[in-house]
Design a protein around this motif. Structure first.
Motif, PDB file in Angstrom:
ATOM      1  N   PHE A   1      -7.161  -2.001  -9.152  1.00  0.00           N
ATOM      2  CA  PHE A   1      -6.895  -0.571  -9.231  1.00  0.00           C
ATOM      3  C   PHE A   1      -6.947   0.041  -7.834  1.00  0.00           C
ATOM      4  CE2 PHE A   1      -8.408  -1.610 -13.456  1.00  0.00           C
ATOM      5  CZ  PHE A   1      -7.590  -0.846 -14.289  1.00  0.00           C
ATOM      6  N   VAL A   2      -6.069   1.003  -7.598  1.00  0.00           N
ATOM      7  CA  VAL A   2      -6.008   1.722  -6.328  1.00  0.00           C
ATOM      8  C   VAL A   2      -6.713   3.062  -6.476  1.00  0.00           C
ATOM      9  CG1 VAL A   2      -4.471   2.825  -4.664  1.00  0.00           C
ATOM     10  CG2 VAL A   2      -3.860   0.600  -5.653  1.00  0.00           C
ATOM     11  N   LEU A   3      -7.697   3.313  -5.623  1.00  0.00           N
ATOM     12  CA  LEU A   3      -8.429   4.586  -5.627  1.00  0.00           C
ATOM     13  C   LEU A   3      -8.296   5.223  -4.255  1.00  0.00           C
ATOM     14  CD1 LEU A   3     -11.719   3.507  -7.461  1.00  0.00           C
ATOM     15  CD2 LEU A   3      -9.594   4.377  -8.466  1.00  0.00           C
TER      16      LEU A   3
ATOM     17  N   GLU B   1     -12.938   8.477 -12.960  1.00  0.00           N
ATOM     18  CA  GLU B   1     -14.145   9.310 -12.937  1.00  0.00           C
ATOM     19  C   GLU B   1     -15.019   8.938 -11.740  1.00  0.00           C
ATOM     20  OE1 GLU B   1     -16.328   9.227 -16.561  1.00  0.00           O
ATOM     21  OE2 GLU B   1     -14.936  10.579 -17.586  1.00  0.00           O
ATOM     22  N   LEU B   2     -15.143   7.651 -11.509  1.00  0.00           N
ATOM     23  CA  LEU B   2     -15.919   7.161 -10.366  1.00  0.00           C
ATOM     24  C   LEU B   2     -15.320   7.672  -9.056  1.00  0.00           C
ATOM     25  CD1 LEU B   2     -16.750   3.400  -9.798  1.00  0.00           C
ATOM     26  CD2 LEU B   2     -15.525   4.673  -8.095  1.00  0.00           C
ATOM     27  N   ALA B   3     -13.988   7.609  -8.937  1.00  0.00           N
ATOM     28  CA  ALA B   3     -13.320   8.028  -7.701  1.00  0.00           C
ATOM     29  C   ALA B   3     -13.614   9.492  -7.397  1.00  0.00           C
ATOM     30  CB  ALA B   3     -11.812   7.802  -7.819  1.00  0.00           C
TER      31      ALA B   3
ATOM     32  N   ALA C   1       0.810  -1.217   0.000  1.00  0.00           N
ATOM     33  CA  ALA C   1       0.000   0.000   0.000  1.00  0.00           C
ATOM     34  C   ALA C   1       0.845   1.269   0.000  1.00  0.00           C
ATOM     35  CB  ALA C   1      -0.942  -0.003   1.203  1.00  0.00           C
ATOM     36  N   ALA C   2       1.930   1.277   0.764  1.00  0.00           N
ATOM     37  CA  ALA C   2       2.731   2.498   0.897  1.00  0.00           C
ATOM     38  C   ALA C   2       3.419   2.884  -0.402  1.00  0.00           C
ATOM     39  CB  ALA C   2       3.768   2.323   2.008  1.00  0.00           C
ATOM     40  N   LYS C   3       3.601   1.916  -1.309  1.00  0.00           N
ATOM     41  CA  LYS C   3       4.330   2.183  -2.554  1.00  0.00           C
ATOM     42  C   LYS C   3       3.403   2.454  -3.736  1.00  0.00           C
ATOM     43  CE  LYS C   3       8.319  -0.611  -1.193  1.00  0.00           C
ATOM     44  NZ  LYS C   3       9.210  -1.757  -1.557  1.00  0.00           N
ATOM     45  N   LEU C   4       2.106   2.317  -3.520  1.00  0.00           N
ATOM     46  CA  LEU C   4       1.155   2.511  -4.608  1.00  0.00           C
ATOM     47  C   LEU C   4       0.436   3.847  -4.475  1.00  0.00           C
ATOM     48  CD1 LEU C   4      -0.354  -1.096  -4.807  1.00  0.00           C
ATOM     49  CD2 LEU C   4       1.425  -0.085  -6.249  1.00  0.00           C
ATOM     50  N   HIS C   5      -0.020   4.360  -5.616  1.00  0.00           N
ATOM     51  CA  HIS C   5      -0.626   5.681  -5.648  1.00  0.00           C
ATOM     52  C   HIS C   5      -2.000   5.630  -6.312  1.00  0.00           C
ATOM     53  CE1 HIS C   5       3.301   7.232  -4.473  1.00  0.00           C
ATOM     54  NE2 HIS C   5       3.823   6.496  -5.440  1.00  0.00           N
ATOM     55  N   HIS C   6      -2.720   6.691  -6.149  1.00  0.00           N
ATOM     56  CA  HIS C   6      -4.042   6.820  -6.752  1.00  0.00           C
ATOM     57  C   HIS C   6      -3.962   6.567  -8.260  1.00  0.00           C
ATOM     58  CE1 HIS C   6      -8.098   8.219  -7.422  1.00  0.00           C
ATOM     59  NE2 HIS C   6      -7.698   9.231  -8.183  1.00  0.00           N
ATOM     60  N   GLY C   7      -4.801   5.629  -8.733  1.00  0.00           N
ATOM     61  CA  GLY C   7      -4.822   5.305 -10.153  1.00  0.00           C
ATOM     62  C   GLY C   7      -3.873   4.217 -10.573  1.00  0.00           C
ATOM     63  N   ASP C   8      -3.032   3.722  -9.664  1.00  0.00           N
ATOM     64  CA  ASP C   8      -2.144   2.612 -10.007  1.00  0.00           C
ATOM     65  C   ASP C   8      -2.951   1.345 -10.249  1.00  0.00           C
ATOM     66  OD1 ASP C   8       0.065   4.174  -9.826  1.00  0.00           O
ATOM     67  OD2 ASP C   8       0.960   3.168  -8.097  1.00  0.00           O
TER      68      ASP C   8
ATOM     69  N   ARG D   1      -8.792   4.629   1.181  1.00  0.00           N
ATOM     70  CA  ARG D   1      -8.456   3.960  -0.072  1.00  0.00           C
ATOM     71  C   ARG D   1      -9.366   2.758  -0.304  1.00  0.00           C
ATOM     72  NH1 ARG D   1      -2.309   2.220  -1.269  1.00  0.00           N
ATOM     73  NH2 ARG D   1      -2.322   4.346  -2.113  1.00  0.00           N
ATOM     74  N   ALA D   2      -9.619   2.484  -1.568  1.00  0.00           N
ATOM     75  CA  ALA D   2     -10.279   1.240  -1.959  1.00  0.00           C
ATOM     76  C   ALA D   2      -9.418   0.558  -3.025  1.00  0.00           C
ATOM     77  CB  ALA D   2     -11.668   1.506  -2.514  1.00  0.00           C
ATOM     78  N   VAL D   3      -9.362  -0.752  -2.947  1.00  0.00           N
ATOM     79  CA  VAL D   3      -8.723  -1.552  -3.987  1.00  0.00           C
ATOM     80  C   VAL D   3      -9.844  -2.244  -4.751  1.00  0.00           C
ATOM     81  CG1 VAL D   3      -7.176  -3.476  -4.486  1.00  0.00           C
ATOM     82  CG2 VAL D   3      -6.619  -1.869  -2.645  1.00  0.00           C
ATOM     83  N   VAL D   4      -9.911  -1.962  -6.047  1.00  0.00           N
ATOM     84  CA  VAL D   4     -10.977  -2.490  -6.897  1.00  0.00           C
ATOM     85  C   VAL D   4     -10.402  -3.592  -7.774  1.00  0.00           C
ATOM     86  CG1 VAL D   4     -12.722  -1.954  -8.629  1.00  0.00           C
ATOM     87  CG2 VAL D   4     -12.129  -0.252  -6.885  1.00  0.00           C
ATOM     88  N   GLY D   5     -10.725  -4.838  -7.434  1.00  0.00           N
ATOM     89  CA  GLY D   5     -10.255  -5.980  -8.209  1.00  0.00           C
ATOM     90  C   GLY D   5     -11.272  -6.357  -9.270  1.00  0.00           C
TER      91      GLY D   5
END
Length: 268
Positions: free
Chosen positions: A71-73, A191-193, A35-42, A139-143
């Protein structure tokens, strides 16, 4: 959108937001662990997911040909998170229909997290809240698991295992390459985020509020007899739509409407 190379084609640069893995037990779990290495939209993508997770602890079968990505939001409003799975379903629908004209206006949502075409499952979604990134944002992770080019018989999966699934290549005259699909999915999820963000917006212009007409139009269950399996019982009735909180409405005996926030739903 112009055609793009597949993620594994050599000597071509990949977008900065895409993390590709040769194999991975679960892209959602991988994203949570880093989580610490990922960013919005990754996005975390693999061609071979070995231990995918679905709703209610079920296994998500991902044979060769399933597009598997998380996706990371970030910066989401925690009060709006219960509706994000349905919204993500719409994002998947729009992404596919943009690139596959054969499917236009044919895709439907099966509450709460499946994309159907002709009552067959084309994609599944698993949205999970996370602890947030280094800045402490929600944050949400969308699989997403999208059956892009899958031979279910060759993979040894029978109808029960795959849940009456269908592959995109069997219903479309041309299947977009993976990177093109990933970019389209990311576009709609961002867009959803924004709709689900923590910015100060009136309730009528945030979360599911703006999406309700389209959610109801795309509802695969409305008007059909259904059974919803809860932890301690099964309730039968007629699907009566989706409310403003993203809950499934079921019409019971005596024309009484009951709202459900979770449960496994099947047509009967």
């Amino acid at each position: 959108m112009p055609a793009s190379p597949e993620p594994d084609r050599p000597n071509l640069p990949l977008p900065h937001w895409l993390h590709t893995l040769d194999t991975c037990p679960s892209t959602n779990s991988w994203a949570h662990a880093r989580a610490a290495k990922l960013h919005h939209g990754d996005a975390v993508f693999t061609k071979r997911q070995t231990s995918g997770r679905g709703q209610h602890g079920r296994t998500w079968h991902a044979p060769t040909g399933v597009l598997t990505v998380s996706f990371v939001l970030d910066n989401l409003n925690p009060n709006l998170l219960p509706g994000i799975s349905l919204a993500a379903g719409l994002a998947v629908i729009y992404a596919i229909e943009d690139l596959v004209p054969d499917c236009r206006d044919m895709l439907r949502l099966k509450w709460p997290n499946d994309v159907w075409i002709d009552r067959q499952k084309l994609a599944g979604i698993l949205c999970e809240a996370a602890n947030g990134n280094a800045l402490g944002k929600t944050r949400a992770v969308v699989g997403i698991g999208l059956n892009r080019c899958v031979d279910f018989a060759a993979a040894g999966l029978d109808a029960h295992a795959i849940g009456n699934a269908v592959s995109l290549h069997s219903i479309a005259s041309k299947v977009p390459d993976e990177l093109c699909l990933l970019a389209s999915l990311r576009h709609y999820l961002l867009e959803l985020a924004d709709m689900f963000s923590t910015t100060d917006k009136p309730a009528s212009k945030s979360g599911l509020a703006l999406l309700l007409p389209e959610l109801r139009r795309r509802d695969a269950l409305i008007g059909y007899p259904v059974a919803i399996e809860l932890s301690d019982k099964t309730i039968c009735g007629e699907a009566a739509g989706i409310d403003g909180c993203g809950r499934l409405l079921i019409r019971l005996e005596g024309d009484r409407i009951q709202a459900f926030t979770s449960g496994r739903v099947r047509l009967i």
